[in-house]
Design a protein around this motif. Structure first.
Motif, PDB file in Angstrom:
ATOM      1  N   UNK A  64      12.149  -3.136  -0.832  1.00 25.29           N
ATOM      2  CA  UNK A  64      12.959  -1.942  -1.040  1.00 25.29           C
ATOM      3  C   UNK A  64      13.382  -1.880  -2.508  1.00 25.29           C
ATOM      4  N   UNK A  65      13.031  -0.783  -3.179  1.00 24.20           N
ATOM      5  CA  UNK A  65      13.453  -0.578  -4.562  1.00 24.20           C
ATOM      6  C   UNK A  65      14.908  -0.121  -4.566  1.00 24.20           C
ATOM      7  N   UNK A  66      15.753  -0.796  -5.338  1.00 23.73           N
ATOM      8  CA  UNK A  66      17.183  -0.480  -5.365  1.00 23.73           C
ATOM      9  C   UNK A  66      17.597  -0.095  -6.783  1.00 23.73           C
ATOM     10  N   UNK A  67      18.893   0.203  -6.915  1.00 25.90           N
ATOM     11  CA  UNK A  67      19.548   0.478  -8.201  1.00 25.90           C
ATOM     12  C   UNK A  67      18.893   1.638  -8.943  1.00 25.90           C
ATOM     13  N   UNK A  68      19.146   2.842  -8.447  1.00 27.97           N
ATOM     14  CA  UNK A  68      18.635   4.043  -9.095  1.00 27.97           C
ATOM     15  C   UNK A  68      19.647   4.636 -10.068  1.00 27.97           C
TER      16      UNK A  68
ATOM     17  N   UNK B 199       1.164  -9.672   0.302  1.00 25.05           N
ATOM     18  CA  UNK B 199       0.530  -8.358   0.473  1.00 25.05           C
ATOM     19  C   UNK B 199       1.533  -7.336   1.001  1.00 25.05           C
ATOM     20  N   UNK B 200       2.358  -7.738   1.960  1.00 27.51           N
ATOM     21  CA  UNK B 200       3.358  -6.829   2.517  1.00 27.51           C
ATOM     22  C   UNK B 200       4.356  -6.395   1.446  1.00 27.51           C
ATOM     23  N   UNK B 201       4.818  -7.344   0.653  1.00 25.95           N
ATOM     24  CA  UNK B 201       5.790  -7.039  -0.397  1.00 25.95           C
ATOM     25  C   UNK B 201       5.178  -6.124  -1.450  1.00 25.95           C
ATOM     26  N   UNK B 202       3.994  -6.478  -1.938  1.00 22.72           N
ATOM     27  CA  UNK B 202       3.364  -5.702  -3.010  1.00 22.72           C
ATOM     28  C   UNK B 202       3.045  -4.281  -2.557  1.00 22.72           C
ATOM     29  N   UNK B 203       2.455  -4.156  -1.380  1.00 24.99           N
ATOM     30  CA  UNK B 203       2.133  -2.822  -0.878  1.00 24.99           C
ATOM     31  C   UNK B 203       3.394  -1.990  -0.712  1.00 24.99           C
ATOM     32  N   UNK B 204       4.449  -2.610  -0.169  1.00 24.09           N
ATOM     33  CA  UNK B 204       5.692  -1.877   0.063  1.00 24.09           C
ATOM     34  C   UNK B 204       6.323  -1.366  -1.216  1.00 24.09           C
ATOM     35  N   UNK B 205       6.458  -2.223  -2.223  1.00 26.32           N
ATOM     36  CA  UNK B 205       7.137  -1.772  -3.445  1.00 26.32           C
ATOM     37  C   UNK B 205       6.280  -0.758  -4.212  1.00 26.32           C
TER      38      UNK B 205
ATOM     39  N   UNK C 290      14.208   1.025 -14.722  1.00 30.21           N
ATOM     40  CA  UNK C 290      14.721  -0.348 -14.778  1.00 30.21           C
ATOM     41  C   UNK C 290      14.090  -1.222 -13.695  1.00 30.21           C
ATOM     42  N   UNK C 291      12.783  -1.126 -13.542  1.00 34.67           N
ATOM     43  CA  UNK C 291      12.099  -1.947 -12.545  1.00 34.67           C
ATOM     44  C   UNK C 291      12.045  -3.403 -13.003  1.00 34.67           C
ATOM     45  N   UNK C 292      12.438  -4.310 -12.136  1.00 34.98           N
ATOM     46  CA  UNK C 292      12.403  -5.752 -12.382  1.00 34.98           C
ATOM     47  C   UNK C 292      12.614  -6.442 -11.040  1.00 34.98           C
ATOM     48  N   UNK C 293      12.292  -7.712 -10.917  1.00 34.35           N
ATOM     49  CA  UNK C 293      12.443  -8.393  -9.622  1.00 34.35           C
ATOM     50  C   UNK C 293      13.864  -8.328  -9.067  1.00 34.35           C
ATOM     51  N   UNK C 294      14.890  -8.263  -9.934  1.00 31.61           N
ATOM     52  CA  UNK C 294      16.274  -8.175  -9.443  1.00 31.61           C
ATOM     53  C   UNK C 294      16.521  -6.860  -8.711  1.00 31.61           C
ATOM     54  N   UNK C 295      15.755  -5.826  -9.031  1.00 30.03           N
ATOM     55  CA  UNK C 295      15.980  -4.507  -8.446  1.00 30.03           C
ATOM     56  C   UNK C 295      15.004  -4.190  -7.316  1.00 30.03           C
ATOM     57  N   UNK C 296      14.446  -5.235  -6.731  1.00 25.90           N
ATOM     58  CA  UNK C 296      13.610  -5.078  -5.537  1.00 25.90           C
ATOM     59  C   UNK C 296      14.110  -6.066  -4.493  1.00 25.90           C
ATOM     60  N   UNK C 297      14.549  -5.550  -3.361  1.00 28.40           N
ATOM     61  CA  UNK C 297      15.024  -6.394  -2.266  1.00 28.40           C
ATOM     62  C   UNK C 297      13.891  -6.622  -1.263  1.00 28.40           C
ATOM     63  N   UNK C 298      13.885  -7.796  -0.635  1.00 28.61           N
ATOM     64  CA  UNK C 298      12.887  -8.123   0.386  1.00 28.61           C
ATOM     65  C   UNK C 298      13.624  -8.478   1.671  1.00 28.61           C
ATOM     66  N   UNK C 299      13.365  -7.731   2.718  1.00 28.99           N
ATOM     67  CA  UNK C 299      14.006  -7.958   4.011  1.00 28.99           C
ATOM     68  C   UNK C 299      13.470  -9.248   4.624  1.00 28.99           C
ATOM     69  N   UNK C 300      14.369 -10.080   5.129  1.00 26.10           N
ATOM     70  CA  UNK C 300      13.954 -11.401   5.608  1.00 26.10           C
ATOM     71  C   UNK C 300      13.019 -11.341   6.809  1.00 26.10           C
TER      72      UNK C 300
END
Length: 370
Positions: free
Chosen positions: A140-144, A102-108, A124-134
């Motif tokens: 966090x959406x990356x690679x813009x 839930x935290x990950x989905x809501x955040x992205x 270019x949204x894909x799992x590789x372009x979303x980071x999850x803080x440990x």
């Protein structure tokens, strides 16, 4: 002081390294000068400057040119990409409980909503372009790098992106990558995160999502996000409340279960037997008596006809125990104004004192012109 560098990722536009940037770590993106034009670089930096949000990677400073490469300092996320979290469980350091999902989905989704509010299409949204803080599980959406501004159908970049998370209209060459194709890609990512299975792009549809997610909280909003017909597909602004609500329901799934009574099924002969759990005794609950509180009308300002300064402390102490409107004089006359609650009207009483004694205390009539 020298710091060691670590290669984090590589793509068609360059490599990303973990390096020190000032007093903090940065994900330093190095792009060969020949791979990106000055216009593309300025556009990418303008995207970063316009989308400041906790769920979108930050640009830490202005790029610089060194060794024929552009160096772009980006926020370093101490975590892992969502591709690892979903599909490489043996390498992942994140336990995907309902609350974590839930935290990950809501955040992205909050991050993508912010991009779209700023008229930015990620492309270019894909799992590789979303980071999850440990530690926090912040997504966090990356690679813009491929992101573009999109206003009134006009885009600031080429129509690019991966095929694995491309909406049907993109694969059929019948549309351009816009906010609606971003929403479709995010819907597919959410479905894969919930089911922890790679979904074939061609088969993703509302029907397929219902079969995969069934009664999970995110089933309904994701179905709206992956509508094949782009005209019926939901926007992030329209679906975000459903995402937040599903997140709240998922957070509730982590409450401890009541294990005081264990239900076990046993087979006896050809019948299935379940132990009977005694019903709890009914308890009579006495309702408290209803108490009605009546608010007195506001106190009226007392009308004082005459005031003579006090001379004796004894008189003042004695009069303070009575409900008179003001200190009474040693010798004099005072008119007391009181509100009669039963009659709903003001009453006046005249008080006359002499040598520290009350010699008269009776009701009087006073007109408005008195």
């Amino acid at each position: 002081m020298a710091y060691s560098t670590q290669t984090l990722a590589a793509g068609c536009f360059g490599k990303i390294y973990k390096e020190k940037y000032g007093d903090a770590w940065a994900a330093l993106k190095r792009v060969p000068q020949g791979n990106i034009s000055r216009q593309q670089l300025e556009r990418e930096c303008s995207v970063y400057h316009n989308v400041r949000h906790p769920n979108v990677v930050k640009l830490l400073g202005d790029p610089w040119l060194k060794d024929s490469k552009w160096h772009i300092p980006l926020e370093f996320i101490f975590g892992e990409d969502l591709e690892t979290t979903i599909f490489k469980s043996q390498l992942s350091k994140i336990q995907l409980t309902s609350a974590v999902k839930a935290t990950i989905i809501t955040g992205m989704c909050e991050g993508l909503l912010h991009l779209h509010i700023k008229d930015v299409v990620h492309q270019d949204l894909k799992p590789d372009n979303i980071m999850v803080e440990h530690k926090t599980h912040r997504a966090v959406i990356i690679d813009l790098g491929l992101a573009k501004f999109s206003r009134n159908g006009l885009s600031s970049a080429a129509n690019m992106g991966n095929e694995a998370y491309s909406a049907p209209e993109i694969l059929q060459m019948e549309g351009v990558r816009d906010k609606r194709s971003d929403v479709w890609a995010m819907g597919k990512i959410i479905a894969e995160l919930c089911a922890r299975v790679r979904l074939p792009t061609q088969s993703v549809s509302a029907i397929k999502i219902r079969e995969t997610l069934k009664d999970q909280p995110y089933c309904s909003p994701v179905c709206k996000m992956v509508e094949v017909n782009v005209n019926y597909r939901s926007t992030m602004a329209a679906v975000i409340s459903d995402i937040r609500r599903a997140g709240s329901l998922s957070q509730g799934d982590v409450r401890p279960r009541d294990n005081t009574v264990t239900h076990t099924n046993e087979i006896r002969g050809n019948q299935k037997w379940c132990p009977q759990v005694p019903a709890l005794p009914k308890m009579e609950v006495k309702k408290p008596q209803m108490v009605n509180y009546r608010q007195d009308p506001p106190r009226q300002r007392e009308a004082v006809k005459a005031v003579v300064p006090l001379k004796r402390d004894a008189l003042s102490n004695h009069m303070s125990l009575m409900s008179f409107p003001c200190p009474l004089p040693e010798s004099g006359k005072v008119t007391q104004e009181r509100y009669n609650e039963e009659k709903g009207a003001l009453e006046y009483k005249e008080i006359i004192t002499k040598d520290g004694r009350i010699i008269k205390y009776e009701k009087v009539e006073i007109t408005k012109n008195s």
